[in-house]
Design a protein around this motif. Structure first.
Motif, mmCIF file in Angstrom:
data_model
loop_
_atom_site.group_PDB
_atom_site.id
_atom_site.type_symbol
_atom_site.label_atom_id
_atom_site.label_comp_id
_atom_site.label_asym_id
_atom_site.label_seq_id
_atom_site.Cartn_x
_atom_site.Cartn_y
_atom_site.Cartn_z
ATOM 1 N N GLU A 65 -9.312 -34.059 -35.462
ATOM 2 C CA GLU A 65 -8.907 -32.942 -35.780
ATOM 3 C C GLU A 65 -7.977 -32.494 -34.576
ATOM 4 O O GLU A 65 -8.161 -32.778 -33.392
ATOM 5 C CB GLU A 65 -10.133 -32.056 -35.774
ATOM 6 N N ASP A 72 -5.890 -24.648 -36.279
ATOM 7 C CA ASP A 72 -6.187 -26.227 -36.810
ATOM 8 C C ASP A 72 -4.804 -26.321 -37.550
ATOM 9 O O ASP A 72 -3.996 -25.570 -38.006
ATOM 10 C CB ASP A 72 -7.183 -26.058 -37.902
ATOM 11 N N GLN A 99 -12.809 -35.758 -32.418
ATOM 12 C CA GLN A 99 -13.189 -36.664 -33.547
ATOM 13 C C GLN A 99 -14.583 -36.866 -33.226
ATOM 14 O O GLN A 99 -14.834 -37.941 -32.452
ATOM 15 C CB GLN A 99 -12.298 -37.805 -33.842
#
Length: 185
Positions: A65, A72, A99
């Motif tokens: 991510e 995001d 992650q």
């Protein structure tokens, strides 16, 4: 005081306990690998003129991510990109990749947005007004007293005679502008 033998069951318990203490413990699992992050554009300390910049990069593992300035961004096959708005002057863009239990990775990219400014026409205005107008445009005024000995005798206020760079010249924000003031231009 009574001395004697230790009974077999107790000595067996002690022996097994000591034997358990001498065995090697199982090794701890290795810590999770760190997420790897690489911002490919723009470079650190980039200088741009646009109101925004396209930030691109790569991340491993490819399903990590990514957050840019706390927002995001989508990651596809380990690649990400985001459009980042910029303020005039210095900007710091932080990028965070994570992650699961892996150790996250972070990068901070410094980007300077320079906006060209035209030196305004100041001839005939007071030194204070010239200072305020230049500062309002993000320029740094340097006021210089000009003229001659007659300036001390005249009962009028000094005004701007010249600027350097000249009026209409395009310069970067933060540029110093010399302003020469005198009672007689």
């Amino acid at each position: 005081m009574k001395t004697g033998r230790v009974s077999a069951p107790i000595s067996l318990v002690i022996a097994l306990t000591l034997a358990g203490c001498s065995s090697d413990p199982e090794p701890a699992p290795p810590p999770p690998e760190r997420v790897r992050l690489n911002v490919t554009a723009p470079s650190d300390n980039a200088i741009v003129r646009d109101a925004s910049v396209r930030l691109t990069g790569r991340v491993t593992p490819s399903n990590a991510e990514v957050r840019v300035l706390g927002e995001d961004v989508s990651v596809e096959q380990g690649r990400f990109e985001a459009t980042v708005p910029l303020d005039v002057g210095a900007n710091v863009v932080d990028v965070l990749a994570s992650q699961g239990r892996r150790r996250p990775a972070m990068a901070a990219i410094r980007i300077t947005r320079q906006v060209p400014v035209k030196v305004p026409e100041l001839q005939g205005v007071s030194a204070d007004e010239a200072r305020d107008r230049l500062a309002g445009l993000g320029l740094r005024p340097r006021i210089e007293e000009g003229g001659s000995i007659l300036d001390d005798l005249l009962p009028i206020d000094a005004v701007v005679c010249t600027t350097s760079p000249e009026a209409g010249t395009e310069v970067e924000g933060g540029t110093e502008v010399e302003v020469v003031v005198s009672k007689i231009c």
